[in-house]
Motif scaffolding. Structure first.
Motif, PDB file in Angstrom:
ATOM      1  N   MET A   1       0.850  -1.173   0.000  1.00  0.00           N
ATOM      2  CA  MET A   1       0.000   0.000   0.000  1.00  0.00           C
ATOM      3  C   MET A   1       0.900   1.242   0.000  1.00  0.00           C
ATOM      4  SD  MET A   1      -3.027   1.117   2.687  1.00  0.00           S
ATOM      5  CE  MET A   1      -3.920  -0.396   2.496  1.00  0.00           C
ATOM      6  N   LYS A   2       0.565   2.173  -0.868  1.00  0.00           N
ATOM      7  CA  LYS A   2       1.360   3.394  -0.974  1.00  0.00           C
ATOM      8  C   LYS A   2       1.161   4.269   0.259  1.00  0.00           C
ATOM      9  CE  LYS A   2      -0.198   5.101  -4.820  1.00  0.00           C
ATOM     10  NZ  LYS A   2      -0.439   5.745  -6.117  1.00  0.00           N
ATOM     11  N   MET A   3       2.196   5.046   0.569  1.00  0.00           N
ATOM     12  CA  MET A   3       2.148   5.942   1.726  1.00  0.00           C
ATOM     13  C   MET A   3       1.014   6.957   1.591  1.00  0.00           C
ATOM     14  SD  MET A   3       3.346   6.645   4.639  1.00  0.00           S
ATOM     15  CE  MET A   3       5.031   6.627   5.135  1.00  0.00           C
ATOM     16  N   THR A   4       0.768   7.449   0.375  1.00  0.00           N
ATOM     17  CA  THR A   4      -0.312   8.414   0.171  1.00  0.00           C
ATOM     18  C   THR A   4      -1.664   7.785   0.502  1.00  0.00           C
ATOM     19  OG1 THR A   4      -0.370   7.853  -2.182  1.00  0.00           O
ATOM     20  CG2 THR A   4       0.890   9.817  -1.550  1.00  0.00           C
ATOM     21  N   THR A   5      -1.822   6.520   0.186  1.00  0.00           N
ATOM     22  CA  THR A   5      -3.075   5.824   0.490  1.00  0.00           C
ATOM     23  C   THR A   5      -3.252   5.670   1.998  1.00  0.00           C
ATOM     24  OG1 THR A   5      -2.957   4.638  -1.611  1.00  0.00           O
ATOM     25  CG2 THR A   5      -4.400   3.699   0.070  1.00  0.00           C
ATOM     26  N   THR A  71      -2.388  15.509   3.550  1.00  0.00           N
ATOM     27  CA  THR A  71      -2.875  14.554   2.548  1.00  0.00           C
ATOM     28  C   THR A  71      -3.207  15.263   1.240  1.00  0.00           C
ATOM     29  OG1 THR A  71      -3.724  13.152   4.323  1.00  0.00           O
ATOM     30  CG2 THR A  71      -4.593  12.746   2.110  1.00  0.00           C
ATOM     31  N   LEU A  74      -0.036  15.817  -0.525  1.00  0.00           N
ATOM     32  CA  LEU A  74       0.496  14.571  -1.082  1.00  0.00           C
ATOM     33  C   LEU A  74      -0.205  14.156  -2.375  1.00  0.00           C
ATOM     34  CD1 LEU A  74       0.971  12.463   2.185  1.00  0.00           C
ATOM     35  CD2 LEU A  74       2.755  13.563   0.796  1.00  0.00           C
ATOM     36  N   GLU A  78      -2.795  14.742  -8.691  1.00  0.00           N
ATOM     37  CA  GLU A  78      -3.659  13.576  -8.920  1.00  0.00           C
ATOM     38  C   GLU A  78      -5.108  14.055  -8.930  1.00  0.00           C
ATOM     39  OE1 GLU A  78      -2.819   9.988  -6.726  1.00  0.00           O
ATOM     40  OE2 GLU A  78      -0.805  10.716  -6.260  1.00  0.00           O
ATOM     41  N   ASN A 160      -9.241   7.323  -5.617  1.00  0.00           N
ATOM     42  CA  ASN A 160      -7.891   6.787  -5.478  1.00  0.00           C
ATOM     43  C   ASN A 160      -7.887   5.278  -5.701  1.00  0.00           C
ATOM     44  OD1 ASN A 160      -5.043   7.057  -4.690  1.00  0.00           O
ATOM     45  ND2 ASN A 160      -5.657   5.905  -2.888  1.00  0.00           N
ATOM     46  N   LYS A 161      -8.917   4.586  -5.217  1.00  0.00           N
ATOM     47  CA  LYS A 161      -9.025   3.132  -5.403  1.00  0.00           C
ATOM     48  C   LYS A 161      -9.181   2.791  -6.873  1.00  0.00           C
ATOM     49  CE  LYS A 161     -11.520  -0.909  -3.723  1.00  0.00           C
ATOM     50  NZ  LYS A 161     -12.094  -1.541  -4.879  1.00  0.00           N
ATOM     51  N   SER A 164      -5.925   3.219  -8.812  1.00  0.00           N
ATOM     52  CA  SER A 164      -4.842   2.265  -8.503  1.00  0.00           C
ATOM     53  C   SER A 164      -4.856   1.073  -9.415  1.00  0.00           C
ATOM     54  CB  SER A 164      -4.951   1.801  -7.059  1.00  0.00           C
ATOM     55  OG  SER A 164      -4.811   2.874  -6.179  1.00  0.00           O
TER      56      SER A 164
END
Length: 164
Positions: A1-5, A71, A74, A78, A160-161, A164
């Motif tokens: 899992m990415k840090m941003t997530t 957040t 970050l 996006e 975001n999901k 990905s």
């Protein structure tokens, strides 16, 4: 899992906790307290206002105020997650944090200094009249903005999901 997530999910949880707190106040605590006598109401609000000043509340209230902007930063670049988070950040910082600091806290401080046991029935009634309606209105404002904020954060999570 990415840090941003991870940041996004923690931010969502904290924002949801605050939205739930203010929602619960608006639909249960405020109406329940409204049925109390003036003395009971003022004593209850003094007690609640003193007890909410605890590490668990500060972690979620201040944590959201810190993590939402972090957040949002970050997620710069996006789209549309960044825009959703930027709007959530504005809603929270102005409509929740700002209203609390500029509106509810001064009212709480005023009530905290009020000596219920040493006051007349008229002074007690006047304090309640000066406190209750303004405090409830401000609480409804921050409830609405906290719900708007969490909706926007959830939309950013969903986006975001999908991205990905």
């Amino acid at each position: 899992m990415k840090m941003t997530t991870v940041f996004l999910l923690v931010t969502a949880v904290l924002a949801a906790l605050i939205a739930g707190l203010f929602y619960a106040y608006s639909c249960s605590v405020v109406p329940g307290l409204g049925k109390l006598s003036d003395v009971e109401y003022l004593k209850s609000m003094q007690s609640i206002n003193r007890e909410i000043l605890n590490p668990v509340f500060f972690m979620s209230f201040m944590g959201t105020a810190v993590l939402l902007p972090v957040t949002t930063f970050l997620f710069r670049g996006e789209q549309p997650a960044f825009i959703l988070l930027l709007l959530a950040c504005a809603a929270y910082l102005i409509g929740v944090f700002g209203v609390t600091v500029v509106g509810n806290v001064p009212l709480n401080d005023m009530l905290d200094k009020f000596d219920i046991s040493g006051s007349t029935a008229e002074a007690i009634q006047e304090m309640r009249n000066n406190f209750e309606n303004r405090w409830n209105l401000l609480n409804n404002v921050r409830t609405a903005f906290s719900v708007i904020s969490i909706i926007l954060v959830v939309c950013a999570c969903l986006w975001n999901k999908q991205a990905s």
